[in-house]
Design an enzyme around this catalytic site. Sequence first.
Site, PDB file in Angstrom:
ATOM      1  N   ARG A 186      -8.404  -2.920   3.227  1.00  0.00           N
ATOM      2  CA  ARG A 186      -8.684  -2.959   1.786  1.00  0.00           C
ATOM      3  C   ARG A 186     -10.025  -3.627   1.473  1.00  0.00           C
ATOM      4  O   ARG A 186     -10.158  -4.317   0.462  1.00  0.00           O
ATOM      5  CB  ARG A 186      -7.575  -3.701   1.027  1.00  0.00           C
ATOM      6  CG  ARG A 186      -6.227  -3.035   1.080  1.00  0.00           C
ATOM      7  CD  ARG A 186      -6.139  -1.929   0.034  1.00  0.00           C
ATOM      8  NE  ARG A 186      -4.906  -1.176   0.190  1.00  0.00           N
ATOM      9  CZ  ARG A 186      -3.841  -1.317  -0.572  1.00  0.00           C
ATOM     10  NH1 ARG A 186      -3.864  -2.153  -1.561  1.00  0.00           N
ATOM     11  NH2 ARG A 186      -2.785  -0.604  -0.349  1.00  0.00           N
ATOM     12  N   ARG A 233     -10.683  -3.954  -5.617  1.00  0.00           N
ATOM     13  CA  ARG A 233     -10.910  -4.588  -6.917  1.00  0.00           C
ATOM     14  C   ARG A 233     -11.523  -5.973  -6.883  1.00  0.00           C
ATOM     15  O   ARG A 233     -11.946  -6.482  -7.918  1.00  0.00           O
ATOM     16  CB  ARG A 233      -9.601  -4.604  -7.712  1.00  0.00           C
ATOM     17  CG  ARG A 233      -9.453  -3.300  -8.473  1.00  0.00           C
ATOM     18  CD  ARG A 233      -8.321  -3.360  -9.446  1.00  0.00           C
ATOM     19  NE  ARG A 233      -7.059  -3.292  -8.725  1.00  0.00           N
ATOM     20  CZ  ARG A 233      -5.871  -3.227  -9.321  1.00  0.00           C
ATOM     21  NH1 ARG A 233      -5.802  -3.249 -10.638  1.00  0.00           N
ATOM     22  NH2 ARG A 233      -4.774  -3.145  -8.612  1.00  0.00           N
ATOM     23  N   ARG A 291     -14.894   2.355 -10.602  1.00  0.00           N
ATOM     24  CA  ARG A 291     -13.537   2.733 -11.007  1.00  0.00           C
ATOM     25  C   ARG A 291     -13.466   2.940 -12.525  1.00  0.00           C
ATOM     26  O   ARG A 291     -12.860   3.904 -12.991  1.00  0.00           O
ATOM     27  CB  ARG A 291     -12.553   1.649 -10.597  1.00  0.00           C
ATOM     28  CG  ARG A 291     -11.114   2.094 -10.683  1.00  0.00           C
ATOM     29  CD  ARG A 291     -10.217   0.901 -10.368  1.00  0.00           C
ATOM     30  NE  ARG A 291      -8.835   1.265 -10.122  1.00  0.00           N
ATOM     31  CZ  ARG A 291      -7.972   1.628 -11.041  1.00  0.00           C
ATOM     32  NH1 ARG A 291      -8.353   1.717 -12.297  1.00  0.00           N
ATOM     33  NH2 ARG A 291      -6.731   1.913 -10.729  1.00  0.00           N
ATOM     34  N   ASP A 312      -5.918   7.085   0.133  1.00  0.00           N
ATOM     35  CA  ASP A 312      -4.634   6.381   0.116  1.00  0.00           C
ATOM     36  C   ASP A 312      -3.619   7.099   0.991  1.00  0.00           C
ATOM     37  O   ASP A 312      -3.673   8.330   1.124  1.00  0.00           O
ATOM     38  CB  ASP A 312      -4.090   6.246  -1.310  1.00  0.00           C
ATOM     39  CG  ASP A 312      -3.033   5.153  -1.376  1.00  0.00           C
ATOM     40  OD1 ASP A 312      -3.408   3.975  -1.440  1.00  0.00           O
ATOM     41  OD2 ASP A 312      -1.838   5.484  -1.321  1.00  0.00           O
ATOM     42  N   TYR A 365       8.228   5.517   0.319  1.00  0.00           N
ATOM     43  CA  TYR A 365       7.660   5.823  -1.011  1.00  0.00           C
ATOM     44  C   TYR A 365       8.245   7.122  -1.566  1.00  0.00           C
ATOM     45  O   TYR A 365       8.540   7.218  -2.761  1.00  0.00           O
ATOM     46  CB  TYR A 365       6.132   5.893  -0.944  1.00  0.00           C
ATOM     47  CG  TYR A 365       5.491   4.524  -0.853  1.00  0.00           C
ATOM     48  CD1 TYR A 365       5.327   3.734  -1.995  1.00  0.00           C
ATOM     49  CD2 TYR A 365       5.086   4.003   0.358  1.00  0.00           C
ATOM     50  CE1 TYR A 365       4.769   2.476  -1.918  1.00  0.00           C
ATOM     51  CE2 TYR A 365       4.527   2.734   0.451  1.00  0.00           C
ATOM     52  CZ  TYR A 365       4.371   1.978  -0.690  1.00  0.00           C
ATOM     53  OH  TYR A 365       3.829   0.727  -0.609  1.00  0.00           O
TER      54      TYR A 365
END
Length: 345
Positions: free
Chosen positions: A24, A28, A37, A74, A151
């Site tokens: 990662r 952010r 973004r 992702d 998921y």
Amino acid sequence: MSDKPMLRALRREPLDHPPVWLMRQAGRYLPEYREVRAAAGGFLEMCHDPALAAEVTLQPIRRFGMDAAILFSDILLPLASMGMDLVFEEGRGPIFPNPLRGAGDIDALRAIDPASDLGFVGAAIERVKAELPDHVTMLGFCGAPYTLACYALEGGNPKEQRTVRTLMHREPEVFERLMGKLADAVAAHLEYQVASGAEAVVLFDTWAGDLNRADYERFAAPFSRRALESTVGKAPRIAFVRAGMHLLDSVAALGTEGMALDWRVDLDDAFNRFGDRLALQGNLDPTVLLGRPEDVKRRTQDVLAAAAGRPGHILALGHGVLKWTQPEAVAAFVEAAREPVPSRS
Ligand code: 1CP
């Protein structure tokens, strides 16, 4: 053979300094990421646009000079290609509003053709490769079948795994049918990323650490192995099971060239057990990067001392960079990798 430090470490060649990267590392915590973004309008929009995906992949490399760039994408995107609706809700993360419910939904999942379904991934890899400094290795990745099943069945963060475990224990043959389909999709997607220019790949099994060893061996490992078959001999692979301390022997037996360790694993012990067979990646606790840069350095030196310069060490965090991390802490982590390796005390 490539002399990029990350690839040399994956071959367990001796190096003066370990290569370093972070899961990662695009994200952010970086103001330049937040800017892209906001302009893109959302996370999926960034993933689907090769120019934007390439830009944010390169941002941390420009700022910190890591030894590996991991494609901005992702693990959940192949599930969308298989026919599942995927939405990213601001503040809630990824959601499948229509999770799989039973054999009918599982049988309706499509096989993927990555070059047409996920062509934006290959295009982004090609763009990154064109701009990557010579020493930096291009990493592709996929989610492991077990984590993808979590998921797909839970629809969101699979902390409780109620639906997964119910299917696994009540209808194991249906669960295994799903896992087989996921394994084939992952195999195809990994192979496609390597064909597009990924020089090594990571298989992320974020949730398999919740399984005991027997269930991991029966329900998860065979499908991870099947997912990894398409890249044997084509690119080195790194397997990661978060919270998989009790599964290390099984993960080491998947046949990958490298194993990523989370921060709960004793790195010295892991080198004693697996260092003759596998490159080992890790394993600073990501929360240490919430501390002061000088403390990040000190704690990174502890990790380097545990590896003690043994061949095959890749310096990394035990999981992803947290979004509250200050960029200065990431800088301190990367710098520590380039300083003399402390000896084991
Ligand atoms: O800006 C944003 O809000 C998006 C946050 C974000 C980012 C930056 C998501 C949503 N995915 C990503 C990128 C990402 N995800 C990468 C890119 C490369 C890099 O590491 O820099 C990678 C490799 C992943 C992998 C991934 N996604 C995993 C496996 C690794 C891990 O962290 O355990 C998992 C489990 C996901 C699912 C996912 N995608 C995004 C979120 C917030 C989540 C977690 C959802 C949850 O379970 O609550």
